[in-house]
Design an enzyme around this catalytic site. Structure first.
Site, PDB file in Angstrom:
ATOM      1  N   CYS A 162      64.374  27.309  27.646  1.00 22.09           N
ATOM      2  CA  CYS A 162      64.301  27.401  26.188  1.00 22.09           C
ATOM      3  C   CYS A 162      63.777  26.078  25.610  1.00 22.09           C
ATOM      4  CB  CYS A 162      65.658  27.800  25.632  1.00 22.09           C
ATOM      5  SG  CYS A 162      65.605  28.394  23.909  1.00 22.09           S
TER       6      CYS A 162
ATOM      7  N   HIS B 233      67.708  32.469  29.213  1.00 26.06           N
ATOM      8  CA  HIS B 233      68.722  31.542  29.712  1.00 26.06           C
ATOM      9  C   HIS B 233      69.419  32.053  30.979  1.00 26.06           C
ATOM     10  CE1 HIS B 233      69.055  28.694  26.227  1.00 26.06           C
ATOM     11  NE2 HIS B 233      68.422  29.697  25.634  1.00 26.06           N
TER      12      HIS B 233
ATOM     13  N   GLU C 103      71.276  30.409  32.962  1.00 28.05           N
ATOM     14  CA  GLU C 103      72.611  29.803  33.092  1.00 28.05           C
ATOM     15  C   GLU C 103      73.688  30.609  32.380  1.00 28.05           C
ATOM     16  OE1 GLU C 103      71.216  28.013  29.177  1.00 28.05           O
ATOM     17  OE2 GLU C 103      70.362  28.940  30.972  1.00 28.05           O
TER      18      GLU C 103
END
Length: 231
Positions: free
Chosen positions: A86, A195, A197
């Site tokens: 991002c 994302h 994560e």
């Protein structure tokens, strides 16, 4: 133990999430500060999401001139695996480690959704544990995720296999050719808007597009780089 640095800039939001994903994958997260002038011997680097330096000027533009990025750029050119997520993707573009720019979303609105991606390149340092054609689901949250590149640059990017991920079913931000993530020519530097994560732990991420990973599709990227480093 493989050490993966996670850079924190003023305004970074997702550094702790990235560190947790690294640990869950079996690595050792190492905190890196934007003023650091060395990378403390890490084996890879993650530039996480957020709003570095408040996104003043342009997203990622000020972060690109931070002391730590001078070290990241040098190390990346020497082959160090680097993942920009991002805002981290924006920083990589502003640092000229990756081509193109991330513009305001076509809708002019901030977007937050679970996003299906197709894997287009499984030969990068961060996607070696995946297969081309795989579909994974990871969260997406951005206001400036609209990937743009000049026609000649886009032709080169596509022709040299540097598109790593594409949006599936819906293009949430207007990115050219549904591009969600790209890499450099060497494949050690990857930038992506979604994302991974946030899809690294069972029960806390979105359901996989294939219904097989129970919200952990994103952990595959972190496991991939550990496998690459360990050989």
């Amino acid at each position: 133990m493989t050490r993966i640095g996670v850079v924190t800039f003023p305004g970074t939001l997702d550094d702790q999430d990235a560190a947790r994903a690294i640990a869950l994958a079996g690595g050792t997260p190492v905190a890196l500060w934007h003023k650091d002038t060395d990378l403390h011997g890490v084996d890879a680097v993650v530039l996480p999401g957020g709003f570095s330096y408040g996104d003043y000027l342009r997203c990622g533009a000020i972060a690109a001139f931070s002391p730590v990025m001078s070290e990241v750029v040098t190390a990346a050119k020497a082959g160090l695996p680097v993942l920009g997520i991002c805002n981290g993707f924006q920083v990589l573009c502003e640092s000229h480690l990756l081509p193109g720019a991330l513009m305001r979303n076509e809708s002019r609105q901030f977007i937050c959704r679970d996003q299906i991606l197709s894997v287009e390149n499984a030969h990068t340092a961060w996607t070696g544990g995946l297969s081309e054609g795989d579909r994974i689901t990871v969260p997406l949250k951005n206001g400036e995720g609209n990937f743009q590149l000049d026609p000649e640059g886009l032709k080169r990017l596509e022709g040299e296999g540097q598109v790593v991920f594409r949006y599936q079913e819906v293009n949430p931000n207007g990115s050219l050719n549904d591009i969600a993530g790209i890499c450099n020519q060497a494949g050690n530097v990857v930038g992506m808007m979604p994302h991974p994560e946030h899809a690294a732990e069972w029960g806390f991420g979105p359901e996989s597009a294939e219904g097989s990973h129970a919200g952990t599709d994103g952990i595959l990227l972190f496991k991939s780089v550990l496998q690459r480093i360990l050989g």
